[in-house]
Every structure is written in structure tokens, then in C-alpha cells.
Scaffold this motif. Structure first.
Motif, PDB file in Angstrom:
ATOM      1  N   LEU A  88      39.005  40.244  36.822  1.00 42.17           N
ATOM      2  CA  LEU A  88      39.203  41.430  36.273  1.00 42.17           C
ATOM      3  C   LEU A  88      40.350  42.174  36.826  1.00 42.17           C
ATOM      4  O   LEU A  88      40.014  42.177  38.055  1.00 42.17           O
ATOM      5  N   ILE A  89      41.041  42.616  36.137  1.00 44.24           N
ATOM      6  CA  ILE A  89      42.438  43.462  36.711  1.00 44.24           C
ATOM      7  C   ILE A  89      42.303  44.916  36.678  1.00 44.24           C
ATOM      8  O   ILE A  89      41.912  45.344  35.272  1.00 44.24           O
ATOM      9  N   TYR A  90      42.060  45.882  37.609  1.00 45.30           N
ATOM     10  CA  TYR A  90      41.645  47.042  37.270  1.00 45.30           C
ATOM     11  C   TYR A  90      42.852  47.944  37.882  1.00 45.30           C
ATOM     12  O   TYR A  90      43.278  47.774  39.046  1.00 45.30           O
ATOM     13  N   ASN A  91      43.172  49.079  37.451  1.00 49.51           N
ATOM     14  CA  ASN A  91      44.215  50.145  38.147  1.00 49.51           C
ATOM     15  C   ASN A  91      43.234  51.072  39.008  1.00 49.51           C
ATOM     16  O   ASN A  91      42.353  51.925  38.564  1.00 49.51           O
ATOM     17  N   GLU A  92      43.545  50.937  40.261  1.00 49.83           N
ATOM     18  CA  GLU A  92      43.045  51.863  41.194  1.00 49.83           C
ATOM     19  C   GLU A  92      42.996  53.357  41.089  1.00 49.83           C
ATOM     20  O   GLU A  92      41.996  53.989  41.575  1.00 49.83           O
ATOM     21  N   GLN A  93      44.073  53.802  40.288  1.00 48.61           N
ATOM     22  CA  GLN A  93      44.478  54.895  40.122  1.00 48.61           C
ATOM     23  C   GLN A  93      44.056  55.498  38.821  1.00 48.61           C
ATOM     24  O   GLN A  93      44.153  56.869  38.640  1.00 48.61           O
TER      25      GLN A  93
ATOM     26  N   ALA B  72      28.629  41.645  40.229  1.00 48.17           N
ATOM     27  CA  ALA B  72      27.375  41.041  39.961  1.00 48.17           C
ATOM     28  C   ALA B  72      27.392  39.460  39.509  1.00 48.17           C
ATOM     29  O   ALA B  72      26.723  38.662  39.841  1.00 48.17           O
ATOM     30  N   GLN B  73      28.462  39.497  38.681  1.00 46.84           N
ATOM     31  CA  GLN B  73      28.672  37.848  38.364  1.00 46.84           C
ATOM     32  C   GLN B  73      29.539  37.091  38.742  1.00 46.84           C
ATOM     33  O   GLN B  73      29.937  36.029  38.492  1.00 46.84           O
ATOM     34  N   HIS B  74      29.766  37.693  40.162  1.00 44.29           N
ATOM     35  CA  HIS B  74      31.020  36.978  40.951  1.00 44.29           C
ATOM     36  C   HIS B  74      32.099  36.657  40.341  1.00 44.29           C
ATOM     37  O   HIS B  74      32.801  35.435  40.615  1.00 44.29           O
ATOM     38  N   ILE B  75      32.920  37.459  39.578  1.00 47.43           N
ATOM     39  CA  ILE B  75      34.025  37.444  38.737  1.00 47.43           C
ATOM     40  C   ILE B  75      35.124  38.095  39.710  1.00 47.43           C
ATOM     41  O   ILE B  75      34.756  39.187  40.190  1.00 47.43           O
ATOM     42  N   PRO B  76      36.015  37.332  40.055  1.00 50.74           N
ATOM     43  CA  PRO B  76      37.108  38.090  41.113  1.00 50.74           C
ATOM     44  C   PRO B  76      37.717  39.515  40.681  1.00 50.74           C
ATOM     45  O   PRO B  76      37.891  39.396  39.168  1.00 50.74           O
ATOM     46  N   ILE B  77      37.683  40.360  41.358  1.00 49.09           N
ATOM     47  CA  ILE B  77      38.356  41.673  40.946  1.00 49.09           C
ATOM     48  C   ILE B  77      39.806  41.705  41.668  1.00 49.09           C
ATOM     49  O   ILE B  77      39.802  41.555  42.962  1.00 49.09           O
ATOM     50  N   VAL B  78      40.837  41.996  40.887  1.00 46.67           N
ATOM     51  CA  VAL B  78      42.336  42.123  41.362  1.00 46.67           C
ATOM     52  C   VAL B  78      42.563  43.683  41.312  1.00 46.67           C
ATOM     53  O   VAL B  78      42.597  44.174  40.086  1.00 46.67           O
ATOM     54  N   ALA B  79      43.025  44.406  42.276  1.00 47.53           N
ATOM     55  CA  ALA B  79      43.248  45.625  42.073  1.00 47.53           C
ATOM     56  C   ALA B  79      44.874  45.843  41.902  1.00 47.53           C
ATOM     57  O   ALA B  79      45.537  45.109  42.722  1.00 47.53           O
ATOM     58  N   VAL B  80      45.447  46.889  41.124  1.00 47.10           N
ATOM     59  CA  VAL B  80      46.633  47.252  40.885  1.00 47.10           C
ATOM     60  C   VAL B  80      46.913  48.716  41.102  1.00 47.10           C
ATOM     61  O   VAL B  80      45.818  49.054  40.972  1.00 47.10           O
ATOM     62  N   THR B  81      48.041  49.099  41.448  1.00 47.00           N
ATOM     63  CA  THR B  81      48.473  50.417  41.351  1.00 47.00           C
ATOM     64  C   THR B  81      49.325  51.067  40.593  1.00 47.00           C
ATOM     65  O   THR B  81      50.295  50.141  40.518  1.00 47.00           O
ATOM     66  N   GLU B  82      49.566  52.272  40.362  1.00 45.80           N
ATOM     67  CA  GLU B  82      50.653  52.905  39.719  1.00 45.80           C
ATOM     68  C   GLU B  82      51.937  53.265  40.922  1.00 45.80           C
ATOM     69  O   GLU B  82      53.212  53.094  40.431  1.00 45.80           O
ATOM     70  N   THR B  83      51.541  53.709  41.851  1.00 44.95           N
ATOM     71  CA  THR B  83      52.346  54.070  42.789  1.00 44.95           C
ATOM     72  C   THR B  83      52.511  52.805  43.898  1.00 44.95           C
ATOM     73  O   THR B  83      51.539  52.214  44.096  1.00 44.95           O
TER      74      THR B  83
ATOM     75  N   TRP C 268      55.652  44.797  47.042  1.00 47.12           N
ATOM     76  CA  TRP C 268      54.353  45.297  46.088  1.00 47.12           C
ATOM     77  C   TRP C 268      53.876  44.499  45.237  1.00 47.12           C
ATOM     78  O   TRP C 268      52.725  44.026  45.247  1.00 47.12           O
ATOM     79  N   MET C 269      54.960  44.148  43.987  1.00 49.62           N
ATOM     80  CA  MET C 269      54.574  43.303  43.135  1.00 49.62           C
ATOM     81  C   MET C 269      54.199  41.818  43.614  1.00 49.62           C
ATOM     82  O   MET C 269      52.952  41.230  43.063  1.00 49.62           O
ATOM     83  N   LEU C 270      54.741  41.238  44.630  1.00 51.51           N
ATOM     84  CA  LEU C 270      54.503  40.110  45.029  1.00 51.51           C
ATOM     85  C   LEU C 270      53.091  39.964  45.633  1.00 51.51           C
ATOM     86  O   LEU C 270      52.351  38.779  45.628  1.00 51.51           O
ATOM     87  N   ASP C 271      52.624  41.138  46.485  1.00 47.87           N
ATOM     88  CA  ASP C 271      51.458  41.106  47.125  1.00 47.87           C
ATOM     89  C   ASP C 271      50.307  41.169  45.803  1.00 47.87           C
ATOM     90  O   ASP C 271      49.327  40.368  46.015  1.00 47.87           O
ATOM     91  N   GLN C 272      50.451  41.837  44.820  1.00 49.32           N
ATOM     92  CA  GLN C 272      49.269  41.725  43.669  1.00 49.32           C
ATOM     93  C   GLN C 272      49.330  40.416  43.151  1.00 49.32           C
ATOM     94  O   GLN C 272      48.265  40.024  42.760  1.00 49.32           O
ATOM     95  N   LEU C 273      50.416  39.961  42.799  1.00 49.46           N
ATOM     96  CA  LEU C 273      50.540  38.623  42.151  1.00 49.46           C
ATOM     97  C   LEU C 273      49.748  37.435  42.993  1.00 49.46           C
ATOM     98  O   LEU C 273      49.289  36.705  42.471  1.00 49.46           O
TER      99      LEU C 273
END
Length: 305
Positions: free
Chosen positions: A250-255, A270-281, A291-296
Motif C-alpha cells: 500500500l503506497i500512501y501520500n502522507e500529506q 493488520a494484514q501485514h501488508i507493507p506500507i510505503v509513504a510518499v510525500t508531495e513536498t 528524495w525520489m531514490l529514497d522512496q523507491l
């Protein structure tokens, strides 16, 4: 009523300051004051800090950059400008904004301080890759390469004496951007067609080139991106995709957090599905590429699980 009169008060103040600046900057010979001298950095205003960072990489010591939006806790769509912002725009020789309706507040500042010599670049207008109803063009590496080329051309126009330096910086920028592209290619080679979930549209500019299979309904993503409540049926679909473990990450925008997106995150945990945070700023202390490389890198680790 007081909140409605406030903008007019400080804008009137800015009009006076702009007039004085224009008077002081004019010359009898009619010299174009937009041309930077070899000892005076080019004054640049960027609506968002990632655009400001790119200008710094390209301009080096020959630019003085003010980035208006840099706080990751501020919703860019709801930002309210200040007299300090207006002053910076009034004195800027080069202005970079996203456009596409994303930062229309900057257009108002530009209108309040007309300057025919000022160069304004809108990333959305320059971008070659545009997804429907998706103004987050800075998440496309191709778009950022195109914008960097346009910024370099503008810097050369303002300060021709340092044209070679700007061109050299562009090559360095492109090489660093290529590292991010290589990471995207690596992820695509290993995880093409992997089903993932997105809480909003921002990451589509990278998910699609990497071949990730985004299952979250587009109507859900658009609603969250615009700060609206998603249609009920799309919420049910997005939740089922998690509880039934149909997505791998699950990839979600923190902002753009809402009760709906928070529930998706809790369901994923709860389902132990990894979560990846991304930001707009862009986070403090980072370059656009880092910034882009860290998220990837975080995405790649999550996909490995």
C-alpha cells in the motif's frame, strides 16, 4: 469580514514596495535590469521546494533561490500566501511553479506585481508526460529532465556570462537523475505487474512506468487527491483489496491523510501488508534525486517482503 480585507491590506503595501523597487532599478540608458551581473546572483522564486532544489543544482552559486512551500505538514492545495511571499515574487527574475491548478495562489502574486522582464516557467505546461486530471507532473522523471532543460535555457538568457557553468550543471543533474531511472528499471524488471494499492494519484507517474498493477479505483484516488470523500463503492473496493490481500504493497501520500486513508493503513498493518509513504513536498536536507531514490528504495524493500 476581517479575513476578507486582510489580503487587500498587504497587497496594497506590496504595490507601493514594487513601485519603489522598479523606480530604483530603472536606468537612464534603458538597460534591461533583468540581466544578472557576474557578481549578483539571479533572484529565483520556486513555488515548491523540489523545484527550488533543481534550480539550485542548475544555477549553483549564480542563483539565490526562495522556495515558498517546504513544510511537509502543509497541504499545498490550501496554502495561503504572505507578504513575504509577495515581496520575493516581486523581486524575482525567474519564477518556477507547478501550474495545472496546483498552485494557483502564485498566479495571484504574479498578477499583483507585473514585470515584463520576469521569466515564469510552469512545469505542467512544459511537461511532456501528463496523466488525466493529475497535476503531480514532478513525479515523472522525464518531465523533470524537460523542465531542467528549460530552466537552464532561462538561466542562460538572464546570465549569459555563466552559460557554460549552467550547461555543465545540467549534465551533472541529468546523470544523478539517471540513477533514479535505473532504480525504476530495476523494480520493473523484478516486479512488473505486481498488484499494489494507492491512496491517491500522485504516485501514478512512477507506478505506471514501473509496470505496477494499481488496483485501487481511480475515482477513489482522485477524490482523496482533491480532498473529497471517495464514492462509497470505491471505499469498499479499496478495503476489500486489503482485507482479502489482493495487493502486495500500500503506497500512501502522507500529506493527504483522511479517516478513510487512515483506515486503509490500519487494515494493511493488520494484514501485514507493507506500507510505503510518499510525500508531495521534498523532505528537508534532500535533493530531488535523493528524495525520489529514497522512496523507491523503500518500495523495493517492501516488494521484496
Amino acid at each position: 469580514m476581517a479575513t476578507q480585507r486582510k489580503p487587500f491590506i498587504w497587497l496594497s503595501f506590496i504595490f507601493i514596495i514594487v513601485f519603489l523597487l522598479s523606480a530604483c532599478g530603472s536606468t537612464a540608458s534603458g538597460t534591461n535590469t533583468n540581466t544578472a551581473s557576474s557578481n549578483q546572483p539571479i533572484s529565483v522564486v520556486a513555488a515548491e521546494n523540489f523545484y527550488g532544489d533543481i534550480v539550485k543544482q542548475l544555477g549553483g552559486n549564480q542563483v539565490n533561490v526562495t522556495s515558498i512551500l517546504s513544510d511537509p505538514n502543509v497541504d499545498p492545495h490550501e496554502y495561503e500566501t504572505t507578504p513575504k511571499d509577495a515581496m520575493a515574487v516581486a523581486q524575482a527574475q525567474l519564477v518556477i511553479e507547478n501550474g495545472g491548478g496546483y498552485d494557483s495562489w502564485l498566479d495571484k502574486l504574479l498578477s499583483s506585481s507585473p514585470n515584463q522582464n520576469r521569466i515564469v516557467l510552469k512545469a505542467f505546461d512544459i511537461a511532456k508526460v501528463k496523466l488525466p486530471d493529475n497535476e503531480h507532473v514532478w513525479y515523472s522523471l522525464e518531465n523533470m529532465q524537460t523542465l531542467a532543460t528549460s530552466i537552464t535555457a532561462s538561466l542562460k538568457k538572464i546570465d549569459a556570462a555563466h552559460a557554460n557553468s549552467f550547461e555543465s550543471n545540467l549534465q551533472t543533474f541529468s546523470q544523478a537523475l539517471q540513477q533514479v531511472q535505473q532504480k525504476m528499471s530495476t523494480i520493473k524488471a523484478s516486479y512488473n505487474h505486481t498488484p499494489v494499492g494507492l491512496t491517491e494519484t500522485i504516485f501514478l507517474y512512477q507506478a505506471e512506468p514501473m509496470g505496477l498493477n494499481v488496483l485501487t479505483p481511480l475515482e477513489f484516488q482522485k477524490a482523496v487527491a482533491e480532498g473529497n470523500d471517495p464514492p462509497a463503492d470505491t471505499v469498499i473496493t479499496a478495503e476489500n483489496q486489503i482485507t482479502r490481500r489482493q495487493i502486495k504493497v500500500l503506497i500512501y501520500n502522507e500529506q493527504t491523510v483522511s479517516p478513510v486513508t487512515t483506515k486503509l493503513q490500519n487494515d494493511a498493518k493488520a494484514q501485514h501488508i507493507p506500507i510505503v509513504a510518499v510525500t508531495e513536498t521534498m523532505p528537508a536536507g534532500k535533493t530531488y534525486q535523493a528524495w525520489m531514490l529514497d522512496q523507491l528504495n523503500q518500495l523495493e524493500k517492501s516488494l521484496e517482503k
